[in-house]
Write a protein that holds these residues in place. Structure first.
Motif, PDB file in Angstrom:
ATOM      1  N   LYS A  22     113.987  24.702  43.841  1.00 57.38           N
ATOM      2  CA  LYS A  22     114.028  24.566  45.307  1.00 57.38           C
ATOM      3  C   LYS A  22     112.665  24.131  45.856  1.00 57.38           C
ATOM      4  CE  LYS A  22     116.631  26.752  48.919  1.00 57.38           C
ATOM      5  NZ  LYS A  22     117.418  27.886  49.364  1.00 57.38           N
ATOM      6  N   LYS A  23     111.597  24.584  45.175  1.00 63.13           N
ATOM      7  CA  LYS A  23     110.234  24.247  45.618  1.00 63.13           C
ATOM      8  C   LYS A  23     109.730  22.975  44.917  1.00 63.13           C
ATOM      9  CE  LYS A  23     110.117  27.705  48.370  1.00 63.13           C
ATOM     10  NZ  LYS A  23     110.228  27.437  49.803  1.00 63.13           N
ATOM     11  N   GLU A  24     110.663  22.218  44.343  1.00 62.73           N
ATOM     12  CA  GLU A  24     110.411  20.878  43.777  1.00 62.73           C
ATOM     13  C   GLU A  24     109.466  20.875  42.572  1.00 62.73           C
ATOM     14  OE1 GLU A  24     109.474  18.450  47.203  1.00 62.73           O
ATOM     15  OE2 GLU A  24     111.605  18.319  47.703  1.00 62.73           O
ATOM     16  N   TYR A  25     109.572  21.896  41.776  1.00 62.18           N
ATOM     17  CA  TYR A  25     108.913  21.880  40.462  1.00 62.18           C
ATOM     18  C   TYR A  25     109.825  21.150  39.477  1.00 62.18           C
ATOM     19  CZ  TYR A  25     105.452  25.615  41.449  1.00 62.18           C
ATOM     20  OH  TYR A  25     104.416  26.377  41.932  1.00 62.18           O
ATOM     21  N   SER A  26     109.230  20.622  38.431  1.00 64.24           N
ATOM     22  CA  SER A  26     110.006  20.215  37.257  1.00 64.24           C
ATOM     23  C   SER A  26     110.169  21.475  36.407  1.00 64.24           C
ATOM     24  CB  SER A  26     109.222  19.140  36.490  1.00 64.24           C
ATOM     25  OG  SER A  26     109.676  19.092  35.178  1.00 64.24           O
ATOM     26  N   VAL A  27     111.432  21.878  36.154  1.00 67.23           N
ATOM     27  CA  VAL A  27     111.695  23.187  35.543  1.00 67.23           C
ATOM     28  C   VAL A  27     112.277  23.040  34.135  1.00 67.23           C
ATOM     29  CG1 VAL A  27     112.868  25.408  35.831  1.00 67.23           C
ATOM     30  CG2 VAL A  27     112.250  24.081  37.855  1.00 67.23           C
ATOM     31  N   PHE A  28     111.731  23.822  33.208  1.00 71.26           N
ATOM     32  CA  PHE A  28     112.280  23.882  31.843  1.00 71.26           C
ATOM     33  C   PHE A  28     112.389  25.348  31.439  1.00 71.26           C
ATOM     34  CE2 PHE A  28     111.402  23.697  27.108  1.00 71.26           C
ATOM     35  CZ  PHE A  28     112.668  23.238  26.761  1.00 71.26           C
ATOM     36  N   VAL A  29     113.608  25.779  31.085  1.00 69.69           N
ATOM     37  CA  VAL A  29     113.846  27.161  30.667  1.00 69.69           C
ATOM     38  C   VAL A  29     113.986  27.199  29.149  1.00 69.69           C
ATOM     39  CG1 VAL A  29     115.425  29.134  30.806  1.00 69.69           C
ATOM     40  CG2 VAL A  29     114.996  27.751  32.846  1.00 69.69           C
ATOM     41  N   SER A  30     113.232  28.088  28.505  1.00 70.56           N
ATOM     42  CA  SER A  30     113.266  28.182  27.041  1.00 70.56           C
ATOM     43  C   SER A  30     113.496  29.631  26.628  1.00 70.56           C
ATOM     44  CB  SER A  30     111.931  27.680  26.476  1.00 70.56           C
ATOM     45  OG  SER A  30     111.890  27.863  25.083  1.00 70.56           O
ATOM     46  N   ASP A  31     114.520  29.840  25.796  1.00 71.94           N
ATOM     47  CA  ASP A  31     114.833  31.196  25.329  1.00 71.94           C
ATOM     48  C   ASP A  31     115.008  31.185  23.818  1.00 71.94           C
ATOM     49  OD1 ASP A  31     116.074  33.752  24.765  1.00 71.94           O
ATOM     50  OD2 ASP A  31     116.536  33.874  26.900  1.00 71.94           O
ATOM     51  N   LYS A  32     114.277  32.069  23.151  1.00 75.41           N
ATOM     52  CA  LYS A  32     114.351  32.127  21.684  1.00 75.41           C
ATOM     53  C   LYS A  32     115.706  32.661  21.219  1.00 75.41           C
ATOM     54  CE  LYS A  32     111.275  33.152  17.851  1.00 75.41           C
ATOM     55  NZ  LYS A  32     110.187  33.991  17.360  1.00 75.41           N
ATOM     56  N   GLY A  33     116.336  33.464  22.068  1.00 75.62           N
ATOM     57  CA  GLY A  33     117.665  33.993  21.746  1.00 75.62           C
ATOM     58  C   GLY A  33     118.749  33.114  22.355  1.00 75.62           C
ATOM     59  N   THR A  34     119.949  33.682  22.497  1.00 72.11           N
ATOM     60  CA  THR A  34     121.019  32.912  23.143  1.00 72.11           C
ATOM     61  C   THR A  34     121.044  33.252  24.628  1.00 72.11           C
ATOM     62  OG1 THR A  34     122.511  34.672  22.490  1.00 72.11           O
ATOM     63  CG2 THR A  34     122.546  32.703  21.131  1.00 72.11           C
ATOM     64  N   ILE A  35     121.432  32.279  25.433  1.00 73.18           N
ATOM     65  CA  ILE A  35     121.498  32.472  26.881  1.00 73.18           C
ATOM     66  C   ILE A  35     122.894  32.985  27.231  1.00 73.18           C
ATOM     67  CG2 ILE A  35     121.366  31.299  29.118  1.00 73.18           C
ATOM     68  CD1 ILE A  35     119.324  29.375  27.927  1.00 73.18           C
ATOM     69  N   ALA A  36     122.944  34.065  27.993  1.00 74.36           N
ATOM     70  CA  ALA A  36     124.237  34.648  28.384  1.00 74.36           C
ATOM     71  C   ALA A  36     125.046  33.630  29.188  1.00 74.36           C
ATOM     72  CB  ALA A  36     124.003  35.917  29.211  1.00 74.36           C
ATOM     73  N   ASP A  37     126.358  33.662  29.005  1.00 74.58           N
ATOM     74  CA  ASP A  37     127.230  32.669  29.654  1.00 74.58           C
ATOM     75  C   ASP A  37     127.031  32.587  31.162  1.00 74.58           C
ATOM     76  OD1 ASP A  37     128.289  31.823  27.315  1.00 74.58           O
ATOM     77  OD2 ASP A  37     130.146  32.982  27.453  1.00 74.58           O
ATOM     78  N   LYS A  38     126.921  33.771  31.812  1.00 77.42           N
ATOM     79  CA  LYS A  38     126.818  33.742  33.286  1.00 77.42           C
ATOM     80  C   LYS A  38     125.548  33.017  33.731  1.00 77.42           C
ATOM     81  CE  LYS A  38     124.709  38.288  34.200  1.00 77.42           C
ATOM     82  NZ  LYS A  38     124.691  39.429  35.109  1.00 77.42           N
ATOM     83  N   TYR A  39     124.458  33.153  32.955  1.00 77.38           N
ATOM     84  CA  TYR A  39     123.208  32.475  33.322  1.00 77.38           C
ATOM     85  C   TYR A  39     123.251  30.994  32.935  1.00 77.38           C
ATOM     86  CZ  TYR A  39     121.351  37.122  34.328  1.00 77.38           C
ATOM     87  OH  TYR A  39     121.149  38.371  34.859  1.00 77.38           O
ATOM     88  N   LYS A  40     123.927  30.701  31.835  1.00 72.57           N
ATOM     89  CA  LYS A  40     124.048  29.306  31.397  1.00 72.57           C
ATOM     90  C   LYS A  40     124.779  28.489  32.462  1.00 72.57           C
ATOM     91  CE  LYS A  40     124.607  28.838  26.872  1.00 72.57           C
ATOM     92  NZ  LYS A  40     125.252  28.690  25.566  1.00 72.57           N
ATOM     93  N   LYS A  41     125.841  29.085  33.014  1.00 73.32           N
ATOM     94  CA  LYS A  41     126.623  28.410  34.074  1.00 73.32           C
ATOM     95  C   LYS A  41     125.733  28.071  35.264  1.00 73.32           C
ATOM     96  CE  LYS A  41     131.246  30.220  33.117  1.00 73.32           C
ATOM     97  NZ  LYS A  41     131.890  31.528  33.152  1.00 73.32           N
TER      98      LYS A  41
END
Length: 444
Positions: A22-41
């Motif tokens: 929203k604040k116009e950053y270029s965003v990259f999310v990195s998780d070593k584990g698996t991302i929960a479905d609700k957050y992936k959506k």
């Protein structure tokens, strides 16, 4: 365009990603584990780039700023490398606070912070104030800053969240108490953990307030040896003050700004010494924010308790089952054992965070008739209490623990789940542990 890398895709990670976008950053999310479905959506729906199952260092080291989820320790090689490269690492609380002008109340402590946060929110909402509740509880602070327009926030803050602050400064800070917890994250040095909690006041000014437990040895010692700019407002069950909260003739007396508020302890919805202190802290916040006395009194009388915190589940054959899964450290387990007035069948154990159980020995001798261990490694519990109780058994899950408790308890007993440990060996988190316990009790 500034680049932010978000490490971890839980509530705080995804909230930060949303706010940053929203604040116009270029965003990259990195998780070593698996991302929960609700957050992936959520990430897919908002076109946020992410990876799971790995950390691509090239992309991470390209960041202007990194938001590290509170669960990731500083000792991890990736974090050490980021520090070496002088890439700023912040917590979600720090990042989000830059994008709101709302007045902030920050509440930390080893125990009682959830109850105090929820009680404060209950009081301020009853007064009709436009308030959001976040931090360690509910929707993340960052997500609420992105989507809501609150005038005030009540934030429950863990030491891990405070470790990642730079400029974050609550107008009102609360330290409910300090007892050894999470020492595995602080090089097993209690003073490191204490310093971490006091980070809540490091950016406060003389216009701000620090509310604290004046009966707490760790807090009192720290304040003797360190300077605080904020105005100090102590609460105590043993001492009295010109300004602060104390007890007189079984009444709570609150005096923040020569505006006196008094209320009988017997009228509080939450009973027990530690809850009286939680009520004192919340009441002082309320008075500083101009809440009327009748609203405050009504709110303290009608507040419902917190799930997984000394939560009565059912009474079966005259045996009361209590879920205190949130008792994830020794001090919280102490409160739980202290508050029960009947013989106890105690379900205890989980992931040990460097616990020392010796302070519980007098209570266990006096009250506990049986111990049911609920963890993968129970050696320290068995070593400490093996000679103190007549019956001790190891179990491998909530259902088994409850069935054993049902067999060994008698009419008039209390079966108490107060693990004194984290839950990650057998459960997802303390909520999962508490719900499995409650389900098992209901199936008896």
């Amino acid at each position: 365009m500034k680049k932010i890398v978000v490490l971890g895709s839980g509530e705080s990670g995804v909230g930060t990603a949303m706010l940053a976008k929203k604040k116009e950053y270029s965003v990259f999310v990195s998780d070593k584990g698996t991302i929960a479905d609700k957050y992936k959506k959520v990430l897919l729906h908002n076109d946020i780039v992410f990876e799971e199952g790995k950390h691509t260092e090239g992309k991470i080291f390209d960041a202007d700023v990194v938001m590290k989820s509170p669960g990731i320790p500083d000792k991890v090689a990736l974090i050490q490398e980021l520090l070496k490269r002088n890439i700023p690492i912040v917590s979600e609380i720090e990042f989000a606070s830059k994008y709101t002008d709302a007045m902030l109340v920050g509440i930390t402590g080893s125990n009682g912070k959830t109850t105090t946060t929820m009680l404060t929110n209950h009081i301020l909402t009853a007064e009709g104030l436009n308030v959001g509740m976040a931090g360690n509880i509910g929707d993340s602070f960052a997500l609420q800053v992105a989507n809501e327009t609150y005038d005030k926030y009540v934030l429950e803050l863990s030491s891990f969240q405070l470790d990642g602050i730079v400029d974050f400064a609550p107008h009102i800070a609360v330290i409910t108490n300090i007892s050894p917890d999470h020492l595995d994250r602080y090089d097993y040095k209690y003073e490191n953990y204490i310093n971490s909690k006091f980070r809540i006041t490091k950016n406060q000014t003389a216009e701000d307030f620090l509310i604290y437990d004046a009966d707490d040895e760790a807090i009192e010692n720290w304040l003797k040896n360190n300077k605080v700019k904020a105005q100090l407002l102590p609460f105590s069950l043993e001492k009295s003050f010109d300004k602060g909260a104390y007890i007189e003739d079984d009444n709570i007396i609150i005096n923040t700004n020569s505006n006196l508020f008094t209320m009988s302890i017997a009228a509080l919805a939450l009973q027990g010494k530690h809850n009286t202190k939680n009520a004192m802290a919340s009441a002082m916040i309320a008075k500083l924010l101009g809440v009327r006395n009748n609203t405050l009194r009504e709110s303290l009388e009608d507040f419902d308790s917190v799930e997984h915190r000394l939560e009565p589940v059912l009474k079966i054959n005259g045996v009361q089952y209590i879920n205190d899964s949130k008792a994830t450290n020794v001090n919280a387990a102490y409160y739980a054992l202290e508050s029960v007035r009947t013989p106890i069948v105690w379900i205890v154990g989980g992931t040990d965070k460097g616990n020392d159980y010796t302070s519980l020995l007098p209570l266990v001798r006096e009250k506990v008739k049986a111990i049911i261990c609920l963890g993968l490694d129970n050696s320290k519990i068995i070593e400490t209490f093996g000679n103190v109780v007549d019956f001790m058994i190891e179990t491998a899950g909530a259902e088994e623990a409850v069935k054993v408790a049902y067999k060994v308890s008698e009419k008039g007993d209390t079966v108490l789940l107060a693990p004194a440990c984290a839950s990650f060996d057998l459960f997802e988190n303390y909520e999962d542990r508490g719900r499995q316990f409650k389900d098992a009790v209901r199936q008896l």
